[in-house]
Design an enzyme around this catalytic site. Structure first.
Site: not given
Ligand code: UD1
Ligand code: CA
Length: 457
Positions: A15, A177, A22
């Site tokens: 992903l 997680n 940020r």
């Molecule tokens: C996420 C986890 C959290 C975990 C943390 C670890 C979820 C809901 N939460 O939170 O439990 O502790 O990571 O770092 O999964 N992304 C997409 N498309 C989207 C949303 C996200 O590609 O629509 C990708 C982002 O680019 C990133 C990853 O998914 O690489 C995680 O997304 P991010 O928004 O950073 O999640 P966290 O809030 O950090």
């Molecule tokens: Ca993150």
């Protein structure tokens, strides 16, 4: 016979469709470098290291650039675009066509965790092989703020609660997680399709897969990995922190493989830096991409190397700059305040002080005097300087390329060499010196007279 994690087929979904808000950057964060290489490439490397060959990249902004940066000869990558950013579960579904091909294991990995190694990937897959439907890789967080908390009861993972949705009591949990998850490939789509968005952020959280799987009698577990491996990058400050951890890791590996570093914390390496054993690296040395150093060489303090090769027993610096295409033979020396670019320095040749050598070939055993410059650029084109073996180039000479200096030739110091010099010849490329007897005395007397006249006036 039950398949284990070496015989089970596996798809990794990376992903990387986030906005990188940020980072405050015009680039997607997964393109930002660690060890002079895009973060995403480190993640793909970890996958390749775990023997995973099928990868689905879920991308948003900069998709073409990210795809190029993620390219790896050991991996078949396919790109899927997530057009709206509706959460991590929604992001995985962007790769639906890949998951539908049918795999035993589906791994979900984040593109912004460049310190990942194969071990947690293998541990997660081993959990599937042992009968879990979902295996989440967790870590014990020094500061759990912002992470999803793993709620474990009787050895089973029962839920993951995101920070914003957690109760005060759940927020005290430090088992978090790491964002890395393995899902039974035959069930993955059915489970993720059932995830809703009834939470504080209104997003489709992949983490809800735990409760969804359990509601239909599935087994969900967590395995623990070191926090460092799962450290994610959201800001430039975290980028610098991850770089520091990465540098420490590489330096330690190098020292354990036989490289001496006097002050390792001041040495900066690139992902592809290759240094043989018995090389000594003095303090404050920077290795840009593409550097190889052979055994017994010494890189003295404050040197900067990039795209260069240093032969066995050669010495570089202090304060030397080797630019792309610099190739030093065995026992060669490039000393202080010298710059070498796209040039071969033959075995045992010496370029010791204040010199620029560019687009050149220097034969073995030659001695290049202080301040020698290869004038390789005429303002439009670059030209070559060829210097034979065992030559002696006098200090402060300008070698105007294209020009060839034969084997064994000497060049008088201060020469401007514009014509080829034959083997064993001496070239005086400068005006002959003329001494005027008594002339200095006359000048002094004349100056004294002028001063005296001025005083009177
Ligand atoms: C996420 C986890 C959290 C975990 C943390 C670890 C979820 C809901 N939460 O939170 O439990 O502790 O990571 O770092 O999964 N992304 C997409 N498309 C989207 C949303 C996200 O590609 O629509 C990708 C982002 O680019 C990133 C990853 O998914 O690489 C995680 O997304 P991010 O928004 O950073 O999640 P966290 O809030 O950090
Ligand atoms: Ca993150």
């Amino acid at each position: 016979m039950r398949k284990d994690e070496t015989t089970r087929s596996c798809l990794a979904v990376i992903l990387a469709a986030g906005e990188s808000t940020r980072m405050k950057s015009s680039l997607s964060k997964v393109l930002h470098p660690i060890g002079n290489r895009a973060m995403i490439a480190h993640v793909v490397d970890a996958l390749a290291g775990a023997g995973i060959t099928d990868v689905a990249l879920v991308l948003g902004r900069d998709a073409e650039k990210v795809e190029a940066a993620a390219r790896n000869p050991q991996v078949r990558g396919e790109t899927y675009i997530q057009n709206e950013r509706l959460g991590t579960a929604h992001a995985v579904l962007a790769a639906r066509a890949a998951i539908e091909k049918g795999y035993d294991d589906v791994l979900v990995v984040f593109g912004d965790t460049p310190l990942l190694t194969p071990a947690p990937l293998q541990a997660a897959r081993a959990g599937l092989a042992a009968g879990s439907d979902v295996v989440v890789v967790g870590f014990s967080a020094a500061d759990p703020f912002g992470y999803g908390r793993l709620i474990v009861e009787n050895g089973e993972l029962v839920a993951i609660r995101e920070e914003k949705d957690a109760s005060a009591e759940e927020r005290t949990i430090t088992y978090c997680n790491g964002g890395l998850m393995a899902i039974d490939g035959r069930k993955a789509l059915a489970l993720i399709d059932r995830i809703g968005n009834a939470n504080v952020k209104g997003e489709y959280y992949l983490t809800d897969i735990v409760e969804v799987a359990r509601a239909s009698g599935g087994r969900t577990t967590a395995v623990e990995a070191p926090e460092e491996e799962l450290t994610g990058c959201n800001t430039r400050a975290e980028l610098a922190f991850i770089e520091r951890l990465w540098q420490q890791r590489r330096r330690t590996e190098m020292m354990l493989s036989g490289v001496s570093m006097i002050a390792p914390e001041t040495v900066f390496l690139s992902h592809d830096t290759r240094i043989d054993r018995d090389v000594t690296i003095e303090p404050n040395v920077v290795f840009g991409p593409g550097v190889t150093v052979e055994s017994g060489a010494v890189i003295h303090a404050f040197s900067h190397l990039e795209g260069a090769h240093v032969g066995a027993g050669a010495a570089v610096g202090p304060f030397a700059r080797l630019r792309p295409g610099a190739n030093l033979g065995a026992e060669a020396k490039v000393g202080n305040f010298c710059e070498v670019k796209k040039a071969e320095i033959g075995a045992g040749a010496k370029v010791n002080h204040l010199t620029y050598i560019g687009d050149a070939f220097i034969g073995a055993g030659s001695n290049i005097g202080a301040g020698t410059i290869t004038c390789n650029y005429d303002g439009i084109n670059k030209h070559e300087t060829r210097i034979g073996a065992n030559t002696f180039i006098g200090s402060n000479s300008a070698l105007v390329a294209p020009v060839t200096i034969g084997d064994g030739a000497y060049v008088a110091s201060g020469s401007v060499i514009t014509q080829d010099v034959p083997d064993d010849a001496v070239a005086f490329g400068r005006a002959r010196q003329e001494n005027k007897p008594e002339r200095a005395k006359l000048i002094r007397e004349r100056n004294a007279a002028i001063k005296a006249a001025k005083k009177k006036a």
